[in-house]
Motif scaffolding. Structure first.
Motif, mmCIF file in Angstrom:
data_model
loop_
_atom_site.group_PDB
_atom_site.id
_atom_site.type_symbol
_atom_site.label_atom_id
_atom_site.label_comp_id
_atom_site.label_asym_id
_atom_site.label_seq_id
_atom_site.Cartn_x
_atom_site.Cartn_y
_atom_site.Cartn_z
ATOM 1 N N HIS A 89 -12.412 4.438 -5.178
ATOM 2 C CA HIS A 89 -11.239 5.238 -6.167
ATOM 3 C C HIS A 89 -12.065 5.950 -7.202
ATOM 4 N N ASN A 136 -12.521 -3.224 -9.020
ATOM 5 C CA ASN A 136 -11.047 -2.998 -8.597
ATOM 6 C C ASN A 136 -10.952 -1.481 -8.127
ATOM 7 N N PHE A 139 -12.027 -0.298 -2.158
ATOM 8 C CA PHE A 139 -11.156 -0.464 -1.210
ATOM 9 C C PHE A 139 -11.741 -0.562 0.117
ATOM 10 N N SER A 157 -5.243 11.712 -0.581
ATOM 11 C CA SER A 157 -4.370 11.055 -1.702
ATOM 12 C C SER A 157 -3.901 12.095 -2.587
ATOM 13 N N SER A 295 -4.491 3.531 -1.842
ATOM 14 C CA SER A 295 -4.521 2.346 -0.810
ATOM 15 C C SER A 295 -3.850 2.781 0.607
ATOM 16 N N ILE A 298 -5.507 5.627 2.731
ATOM 17 C CA ILE A 298 -6.446 5.089 3.502
ATOM 18 C C ILE A 298 -5.743 4.559 5.000
ATOM 19 N N ASP A 299 -4.780 3.762 4.569
ATOM 20 C CA ASP A 299 -4.039 3.169 5.632
ATOM 21 C C ASP A 299 -3.504 4.252 6.610
#
Ligand SMILES: [Zn+2]
Ligand SMILES: [Zn+2]
Length: 344
Positions: A89, A136, A139, A157, A295, A298-299
């Protein structure tokens, strides 16, 4: 031990230099970078020595579209294995300002974005063999997703966030102006979100063909006088980052329609058909980066959306200058630096 990184020293001056291998501290992860995608802002740093109002004041490692594998991590990091494929990220936000707490961390005024000259010292980016970030921001990729396919996570994104800003798109007729990587990824996000007819405009057939691959229905040449522009689209997403693109959206959107500006306009002021915004009661919204969408993006790229055909070129890190020149060429779409993805 040293690693290589691409450094922009000033406009039109890029070098690949060696520097000491960075080590992860407590709570940090070191990533062996596999791919770095070249973005419009990286190109502005290369050609102009500045991106918008952000001017290079010290050598800057560009790059914020970064995937790779876990190399090492510091104390307190759990759940990661060395060698695992991950996306990084690009934003480090404060987590405590009104925007962060209000659900809009992408607007955090103290956000530090990879490869950005917004602050001094600059935030060094990811066009390097080894990047260290806080855990954090790591990913892990879904099982079976290739690093190359994930390399579009950051620009997707941005597009995904723009489509979310647009609200309910189901069945709506949408115009996207600009068929560069962000415009094409916006088309992919709209298609996935069940938009109706999607029209795309650009200056070249090569770019329009990329948009078609992502699901565009109608291709419009913005530079040709006989182009049949629609009159009543429900929604327009401006992804060319130009005044003419924005004015096309203003002319084309229906009364009480909405425009989302995701393309970054030239520095300074932009002339618009202001009264049409007034007398059509157009809603004009900005869309800036993304945050929480990373996130889910990415999925989607791992499953329903294959954006890999948008990758038009790959260059080695040592060929960074050639890669920048290729990315600036209208015939290319997404250009990747292959930093450590293969040993060829
Ligand atoms: Zn980008
Ligand atoms: Zn904040």
């Amino acid at each position: 031990m040293t690693v290589l990184a691409c450094v922009i020293e000033r406009a039109e001056r890029v070098r690949v230099v060696e520097y000491p291998t960075p080590e992860p501290g407590k709570g940090q992860v070191a990533v062996d970078v596999a791919y770095g995608g070249i973005c419009g802002s990286d190109l502005h740093y290369f050609h102009d020595g500045a991106a918008g109002e952000f001017v290079i004041r010290e050598p800057l490692i560009p790059g914020h579209e970064i995937v790779g594998t876990v190399a090492a991590f510091g104390a307190g990091v759990v759940g990661l294995e060395p060698g695992s494929p991950v996306a990084v990220h690009p934003a480090q936000v404060c987590g405590s300002c009104v925007d962060c707490l209000g659900g809009n961390p992408q607007l955090c005024s103290s956000s530090r974005y990879l490869g950005s000259a917004a602050h001094f010292p600059h935030v060094q980016g990811g066009f390097t063999e080894r990047l260290v970030v806080t855990a954090n921001r790591i990913f892990p990729l879904p099982d079976g997703m290739s690093l190359r396919r994930a390399a579009l996570a950051e620009p997707f994104s941005v597009a995904f966030h723009a489509v979310r800003r647009a609200g309910d798109v189901v069945g709506r007729t949408v115009l996207v102006t600009g068929a560069g990587p962000i415009g094409c990824l916006t088309v992919a996000a709209l298609r996935q979100a069940d938009a109706g007819t999607i029209l795309v405009s650009d200056l070249t057939d090569a770019a329009l063909q990329n948009a078609k691959l992502m699901g565009a229905d109608v291709l419009l040449r913005a530079d040709q006088a006989d182009t049949q522009w629609p009159e009543q689209v429900d929604l327009a997403i401006e992804a060319s980052g130009t005044g003419p693109g924005l004015n096309t959206c203003i002319r084309t959107v229906r009364r009480a329609g909405r425009i989302v500006q995701v393309g970054i306009l030239p520095p300074g002021t932009t002339e618009v058909i202001g009264n049409a915004i007034v007398n059509k009661e157009i809603e004009l919204l900005g869309s800036w980066r993304f945050h929480l969408e990373f996130s889910a993006a990415i999925d989607l790229l791992a499953t329903e959306i294959n954006a890999e055909p948008l990758i038009s070129h790959e260059f080695r890190l040592q060929e960074a200058e050639r890669a920048f020149r290729s990315a600036a060429d209208r015939l290319s779409c997404k250009v990747l630096l292959n930093i450590g993805a293969s040993a060829n």
